[in-house]
Design a protein around this motif. Structure first.
Motif, PDB file in Angstrom:
ATOM      1  N   ALA A  83      39.658  34.068  40.851  1.00 51.50           N
ATOM      2  CA  ALA A  83      39.988  34.409  42.275  1.00 51.50           C
ATOM      3  C   ALA A  83      41.094  33.372  42.901  1.00 51.50           C
ATOM      4  CB  ALA A  83      38.737  34.179  43.107  1.00 51.50           C
ATOM      5  N   GLY A  84      41.005  32.250  42.497  1.00 53.25           N
ATOM      6  CA  GLY A  84      42.037  31.088  42.915  1.00 53.25           C
ATOM      7  C   GLY A  84      43.375  31.493  42.274  1.00 53.25           C
ATOM      8  N   LEU A  85      43.614  32.083  41.236  1.00 51.74           N
ATOM      9  CA  LEU A  85      44.826  32.517  40.617  1.00 51.74           C
ATOM     10  C   LEU A  85      45.355  33.669  41.295  1.00 51.74           C
ATOM     11  CD1 LEU A  85      44.807  32.316  36.640  1.00 51.74           C
ATOM     12  CD2 LEU A  85      45.606  30.815  38.228  1.00 51.74           C
ATOM     13  N   ALA A  86      44.341  34.487  41.632  1.00 50.82           N
ATOM     14  CA  ALA A  86      44.762  35.754  42.561  1.00 50.82           C
ATOM     15  C   ALA A  86      45.130  35.427  43.862  1.00 50.82           C
ATOM     16  CB  ALA A  86      43.695  36.775  42.725  1.00 50.82           C
ATOM     17  N   VAL A  87      44.839  34.477  44.600  1.00 44.08           N
ATOM     18  CA  VAL A  87      45.219  34.093  45.739  1.00 44.08           C
ATOM     19  C   VAL A  87      46.783  33.470  45.688  1.00 44.08           C
ATOM     20  CG1 VAL A  87      44.976  32.088  47.666  1.00 44.08           C
ATOM     21  CG2 VAL A  87      43.035  33.698  46.809  1.00 44.08           C
ATOM     22  N   GLN A  88      46.815  32.567  44.559  1.00 49.20           N
ATOM     23  CA  GLN A  88      48.280  31.659  44.173  1.00 49.20           C
ATOM     24  C   GLN A  88      49.224  32.766  43.748  1.00 49.20           C
ATOM     25  OE1 GLN A  88      47.605  27.991  42.141  1.00 49.20           O
ATOM     26  NE2 GLN A  88      45.645  28.505  42.364  1.00 49.20           N
ATOM     27  N   ARG A  89      48.947  33.754  43.048  1.00 48.99           N
ATOM     28  CA  ARG A  89      50.037  34.419  42.372  1.00 48.99           C
ATOM     29  C   ARG A  89      50.199  36.045  43.072  1.00 48.99           C
ATOM     30  NH1 ARG A  89      48.561  33.629  36.155  1.00 48.99           N
ATOM     31  NH2 ARG A  89      48.889  31.314  36.045  1.00 48.99           N
ATOM     32  N   GLY A  90      49.299  36.370  43.892  1.00 53.22           N
ATOM     33  CA  GLY A  90      49.287  37.650  44.600  1.00 53.22           C
ATOM     34  C   GLY A  90      50.506  37.840  45.300  1.00 53.22           C
ATOM     35  N   VAL A  99      43.169  39.733  49.398  1.00 56.47           N
ATOM     36  CA  VAL A  99      41.894  39.712  49.955  1.00 56.47           C
ATOM     37  C   VAL A  99      41.389  40.805  50.085  1.00 56.47           C
ATOM     38  CG1 VAL A  99      40.959  39.722  52.380  1.00 56.47           C
ATOM     39  CG2 VAL A  99      42.271  37.984  51.865  1.00 56.47           C
ATOM     40  N   ARG A 100      41.953  42.099  50.145  1.00 52.07           N
ATOM     41  CA  ARG A 100      41.365  43.691  50.105  1.00 52.07           C
ATOM     42  C   ARG A 100      40.894  43.725  48.601  1.00 52.07           C
ATOM     43  NH1 ARG A 100      46.186  46.763  53.371  1.00 52.07           N
ATOM     44  NH2 ARG A 100      45.499  46.181  55.022  1.00 52.07           N
ATOM     45  N   ALA A 101      41.732  43.315  47.639  1.00 52.60           N
ATOM     46  CA  ALA A 101      41.474  43.525  46.152  1.00 52.60           C
ATOM     47  C   ALA A 101      40.089  42.794  46.064  1.00 52.60           C
ATOM     48  CB  ALA A 101      42.598  43.260  45.157  1.00 52.60           C
ATOM     49  N   MET A 102      40.127  41.522  46.441  1.00 54.62           N
ATOM     50  CA  MET A 102      38.907  40.711  46.066  1.00 54.62           C
ATOM     51  C   MET A 102      37.638  41.120  46.810  1.00 54.62           C
ATOM     52  SD  MET A 102      38.610  36.531  46.984  1.00 54.62           S
ATOM     53  CE  MET A 102      39.917  36.299  46.279  1.00 54.62           C
ATOM     54  N   THR A 103      37.735  41.612  47.972  1.00 54.42           N
ATOM     55  CA  THR A 103      36.509  42.269  48.613  1.00 54.42           C
ATOM     56  C   THR A 103      36.099  43.607  47.702  1.00 54.42           C
ATOM     57  OG1 THR A 103      37.579  41.593  50.514  1.00 54.42           O
ATOM     58  CG2 THR A 103      35.825  43.599  50.623  1.00 54.42           C
ATOM     59  N   LEU A 104      37.153  44.357  47.113  1.00 53.28           N
ATOM     60  CA  LEU A 104      36.709  45.526  46.447  1.00 53.28           C
ATOM     61  C   LEU A 104      36.103  45.110  45.014  1.00 53.28           C
ATOM     62  CD1 LEU A 104      39.686  47.927  46.879  1.00 53.28           C
ATOM     63  CD2 LEU A 104      37.368  48.054  47.993  1.00 53.28           C
ATOM     64  N   PHE A 105      36.561  44.065  44.591  1.00 49.38           N
ATOM     65  CA  PHE A 105      35.992  43.583  43.294  1.00 49.38           C
ATOM     66  C   PHE A 105      34.702  43.050  43.500  1.00 49.38           C
ATOM     67  CE2 PHE A 105      40.458  43.445  41.344  1.00 49.38           C
ATOM     68  CZ  PHE A 105      39.974  43.950  39.941  1.00 49.38           C
ATOM     69  N   GLY A 106      34.387  42.294  44.728  1.00 48.75           N
ATOM     70  CA  GLY A 106      33.355  41.700  44.992  1.00 48.75           C
ATOM     71  C   GLY A 106      32.010  43.027  45.333  1.00 48.75           C
TER      72      GLY A 106
END
Length: 386
Positions: free
Chosen positions: A227-234, A241-248
């Protein structure tokens, strides 16, 4: 240049630790203390008490959230690659210190009252597994995996750990005992390696932080790291944030769908429980990032960042201080209440608000005392780092 960038591009241009991470971690610590120090004299609210075996409550979401936050912080801490030798030295040193602090915390105050006075608590009956010990083991294991594996391999490792743990419980436990508290292979392993004297004393010899349960708990750390990598590299924080919510949401559904075959159980740290808590953490972190980093909401964040920047110190204080004050006998019969915290909870808070609400008020008051210690340390610039 970063000052002129829109918040949506912040993840790429300035890959720092987000305030949102400290808020997430601070909220976790706040709830952890609240649950661990429920006021005496009345039962706590059911949602603030761990499920006795199968099931799920708010209290059961707290420990995995701290593992998730640890993995998230790891993704920021490892941005700058260092040589393997110093990396491993730092990793194992920090893991050893956290493990030792956890062990000493359970041994504290090293003495106990007896009919003949004070006596030393022997090493032979001191608990070895525990919360900080599991954090330490997961930290080291995850640190080794993320050092040499790419994102795809980390995902595969997580899948192997979750399904492997399920297979170990099902095929290596005695028939019909895979999910039995004392018959499961995890308990048998703890008893064989450590013996009953070194296990949790309040659950009949079963230890909820046993060694085998560390395997699926590593996945909570790996999920936080990704999740941290996604925030840094997105390419866009909004899209992340949308993708993280859907994954959640997907993880929550997957955990619930698996639970009929592998029940939700925090004390066993079942794989379905891991998926559910990862999903909750992804949704929660995404919501906090959206509020703080995208919407720019800052009011109230300092309350949680004070805890989130110094979680180890505040947690240790919360556990050690309540133990210490309960050594002070108080009451009409010299210790009728069992200790000072017992007296405060019963004689004060149960009089103010009898019943469950009074228990909650006592826990909130103690949690705020711990927050005040964190605030004082923050003003002094003191950060306890392992």
């Amino acid at each position: 240049m970063t000052d002129t960038l829109a918040p949506d591009t912040l993840a790429i241009a300035n890959p720092r630790r987000f305030t949102a991470l400290d808020v997430f971690r601070g909220l976790t610590i706040f709830l952890m203390i609240l649950v661990n120090t429920a006021g005496p004299g009345a039962p706590a609210y059911a949602t603030l008490v761990h499920a006795k075996w199968f099931g799920f409550t708010l209290a059961d979401a707290i420990f995995p959230s701290f593992l998730f936050a640890m993995g998230n912080a790891m993704s920021f801490a490892t941005r700058k690659r260092i040589d393997t030798a110093p990396y491993l030295m730092r990793l194992f040193k920090r893991g050893a210190i956290i493990f030792a602090l956890g062990f000493l915390m359970y041994w504290f105050p090293f003495v106990t009252r007896t009919d003949d006075g004070w006596a030393a608590i022997p090493f032979a009956v001191t608990r070895v597994p525990g919360v900080l010990q599991r954090l330490a083991l997961c930290y080291v294991a995850a640190g080794l995996l993320v050092r040499w594996l790419d994102v795809r391999a980390i995902v595969i490792a997580g899948v192997v750990l979750l399904f492997g743990y399920w297979a170990i419980l099902v095929f290596l436990s005695a028939p019909g005992m895979a999910y039995d508290k004392f018959g499961t292979v995890g308990t048998q392993l703890d008893l064989w390696l450590l013996g009953p004297g070194h296990l949790y004393k309040k659950d009949g010899g079963f230890d909820p932080e046993g060694l085998l349960g560390t395997l699926p708990a590593i996945v909570n750390v790996l999920a936080g790291y990704l999740a941290g990598l996604a925030v840094q590299r997105g390419p866009s924080l909004t899209r992340t944030v949308r993708a993280m919510t859907l994954f959640g949401v997907a993880f929550v559904i997957a955990g619930l769908a698996w639970s009929p075959w592998f029940p939700l159980a925090k004390k066993l740290w079942t794989s379905s429980y891991v998926l559910l808590t990862i999903g909750i953490d992804c949704i929660a972190l995404a919501g906090i990032i959206a509020l703080i980093e995208l919407a720019g909401v800052k009011r109230g964040t300092r309350f949680f960042t004070i805890l989130g920047r110094n979680p180890l110190a505040v947690y240790l204080f919360s556990e050690l201080f309540v133990t210490a004050i309960n050594l002070i006998p108080i009451g009409p019969d010299d210790g009728a209440y069992g200790g000072l915290y017992e007296w405060v909870g019963i004689a004060i808070f149960q009089r103010i608000a009898p019943g469950t609400f009074g228990s909650l008020l006592c826990a909130v008051a103690y949690t705020m005392l711990c927050w005040a210690v964190g605030w004082w340390m923050d003003r002094k610039g003191w950060i306890l780092k392992a």
